[in-house]
Design a protein around this motif. Structure first.
Motif, short mmCIF file in Angstrom:
data_model
loop_
_atom_site.label_atom_id
_atom_site.label_comp_id
_atom_site.label_asym_id
_atom_site.label_seq_id
_atom_site.Cartn_x
_atom_site.Cartn_y
_atom_site.Cartn_z
N GLY A 92 25.09 -24.93 6.59
CA GLY A 92 26.69 -25.26 6.87
C GLY A 92 26.81 -24.29 7.73
O GLY A 92 28.27 -24.75 8.25
N LEU A 93 26.27 -23.19 8.25
CA LEU A 93 27.06 -22.37 9.67
C LEU A 93 27.31 -23.68 10.85
O LEU A 93 28.29 -23.19 11.52
N THR A 94 26.57 -23.96 10.97
CA THR A 94 26.50 -25.51 11.95
C THR A 94 27.55 -26.33 11.80
O THR A 94 28.19 -26.16 12.65
N ARG A 95 28.05 -26.51 10.27
CA ARG A 95 29.33 -27.48 10.35
C ARG A 95 30.51 -27.02 11.06
O ARG A 95 31.05 -26.67 11.30
N CYS A 96 30.72 -25.30 10.22
CA CYS A 96 31.67 -24.54 10.32
C CYS A 96 32.10 -23.82 11.85
O CYS A 96 33.26 -24.39 12.19
N VAL A 97 31.20 -24.08 12.49
CA VAL A 97 30.98 -23.38 14.33
C VAL A 97 31.10 -25.21 14.68
O VAL A 97 32.88 -25.17 15.47
N ILE A 98 30.21 -26.50 14.50
CA ILE A 98 31.35 -26.95 15.51
C ILE A 98 32.98 -27.31 15.17
O ILE A 98 33.07 -27.83 15.75
N ASP A 99 32.78 -27.42 13.12
CA ASP A 99 33.98 -27.38 13.23
C ASP A 99 35.22 -26.60 13.89
O ASP A 99 36.25 -27.67 13.93
N TRP A 100 35.45 -25.47 13.66
CA TRP A 100 36.21 -24.68 14.49
C TRP A 100 36.24 -25.02 15.67
O TRP A 100 37.70 -24.79 16.65
N ILE A 101 35.41 -25.45 16.87
CA ILE A 101 35.42 -25.23 17.63
C ILE A 101 36.86 -26.72 18.03
O ILE A 101 37.38 -26.99 19.37
N GLU A 102 36.36 -27.98 17.46
CA GLU A 102 36.89 -29.09 17.67
C GLU A 102 38.34 -29.10 17.19
O GLU A 102 38.94 -29.88 17.26
N LEU A 103 37.85 -28.11 15.64
CA LEU A 103 39.97 -27.79 15.36
C LEU A 103 40.17 -27.01 16.71
O LEU A 103 41.88 -27.52 15.93
N ASN A 104 40.25 -26.38 17.15
CA ASN A 104 40.77 -25.52 18.20
C ASN A 104 41.19 -26.72 19.49
O ASN A 104 41.24 -25.83 20.68
N GLY A 105 40.62 -27.97 19.10
CA GLY A 105 40.74 -28.72 20.32
C GLY A 105 40.09 -29.11 21.59
O GLY A 105 39.81 -28.96 22.25
N PHE A 106 38.24 -28.12 21.06
CA PHE A 106 37.48 -28.42 22.54
C PHE A 106 36.32 -28.56 21.97
O PHE A 106 36.50 -29.93 20.73
N ASP B 295 21.04 -25.49 18.83
CA ASP B 295 21.47 -26.53 17.90
C ASP B 295 22.82 -26.56 18.06
O ASP B 295 22.73 -28.53 17.91
N ILE B 296 23.84 -26.66 18.93
CA ILE B 296 24.90 -27.19 19.16
C ILE B 296 25.48 -26.95 20.44
O ILE B 296 24.91 -26.03 21.88
N SER B 297 25.81 -27.76 21.33
CA SER B 297 26.07 -28.25 22.94
C SER B 297 27.60 -28.41 22.56
O SER B 297 28.08 -29.12 21.91
N ALA B 298 28.31 -27.31 23.54
CA ALA B 298 29.51 -27.53 23.58
C ALA B 298 30.68 -27.57 24.93
O ALA B 298 29.97 -26.47 25.62
N THR B 299 32.22 -27.11 24.57
CA THR B 299 32.79 -27.45 25.82
C THR B 299 33.62 -26.68 25.82
O THR B 299 35.05 -27.19 24.88
N GLY C 227 36.33 -25.51 29.49
CA GLY C 227 35.44 -26.01 30.70
C GLY C 227 34.15 -25.22 30.74
O GLY C 227 33.72 -25.78 31.57
N ARG C 228 34.02 -24.27 30.10
CA ARG C 228 32.22 -23.78 30.35
C ARG C 228 32.02 -24.52 28.82
O ARG C 228 32.28 -24.50 28.13
N SER C 229 30.10 -24.60 30.05
CA SER C 229 29.48 -24.85 29.34
C SER C 229 28.99 -23.80 28.30
O SER C 229 28.37 -23.24 28.45
N VAL C 230 28.45 -24.10 26.68
CA VAL C 230 28.31 -22.97 26.09
C VAL C 230 27.09 -23.43 25.16
O VAL C 230 27.29 -24.50 24.20
N PHE D 166 30.81 -15.05 15.45
CA PHE D 166 31.04 -16.35 15.46
C PHE D 166 33.08 -16.52 15.96
O PHE D 166 33.40 -17.03 17.43
N TYR D 167 33.32 -16.14 14.83
CA TYR D 167 35.00 -16.16 14.84
C TYR D 167 35.12 -15.11 15.77
O TYR D 167 36.22 -15.54 16.41
N VAL D 168 34.91 -14.15 15.98
CA VAL D 168 35.18 -13.01 16.81
C VAL D 168 34.89 -12.92 17.71
O VAL D 168 35.51 -13.55 19.07
N TRP D 169 33.77 -13.44 18.44
CA TRP D 169 33.75 -14.51 19.39
C TRP D 169 34.26 -15.04 20.21
O TRP D 169 34.55 -14.92 21.23
N LEU D 170 34.03 -16.33 20.00
CA LEU D 170 35.29 -17.35 20.14
C LEU D 170 36.71 -17.22 20.55
O LEU D 170 37.36 -17.30 21.48
#
Length: 159
Positions: A41-55, A99-103, A106-109, A150-154
């Protein structure tokens, strides 16, 4: 939902659905539901938040592959039995991978999920080595225990 981040995530997901399906009646769209009290559930939240914000974000599967060598056979008396076994092949990803690889901007996270609610608190030695290699290369490595953290960090990171 008891925290601000999950509420905002559900609102953002609902707006995304409404934008993708403009002809669908708004009253008939089910409210998206998110939980952060399981690792999945936490993984899905993080991925969706990143993608819904255009990353960009993707889940990394490091488990390997299951090979099912079982067969169901019928003996001379007509009884069905399952024989054989299930084995796992080694994964091809680097040991300790996040568990998650994100950009993001422009930064690798790289994001390691350690769900507080499930008691998953500590990194393995392989995960610590992986974190050091990412940071040495100039990437960002974070450990996420709750969606709110995560929300606060991002939000700080993208401002």
């Amino acid at each position: 939902m008891n925290n601000q981040g999950l509420k905002k995530l559900a609102e953002l997901a609902l707006k995304d659905i409404e934008n993708r399906y403009p002809n669908f009646p708004k009253h008939a769209i089910p409210q998206p539901k998110y939980i952060d009290n399981t690792s999945n559930g936490l993984t899905r939240c993080v991925i969706d938040w990143i993608e819904l914000n255009g990353f960009q974000a993707e889940r990394i599967n490091s488990m390997g592959r299951q090979i099912d060598k079982r067969k169901t056979v019928t003996d001379v008396l007509g009884n069905k039995r399952t024989v054989g076994s299930v084995t796992w092949t080694k994964g091809s990803s680097q040991k300790g991978t996040a568990d998650i690889s994100a950009t993001i901007k422009g930064r690798s996270v790289k994001i390691e999920i350690k769900c507080e609610a499930t008691g998953d608190h500590y990194q393995s030695e392989d995960q610590k080595r992986y974190q050091k290699s990412i940071e040495r290369a100039g990437g960002i490595y974070i450990i996420v225990r709750t969606f709110e953290d995560f929300y606060v960090w991002l939000n700080k990171f993208i401002d």
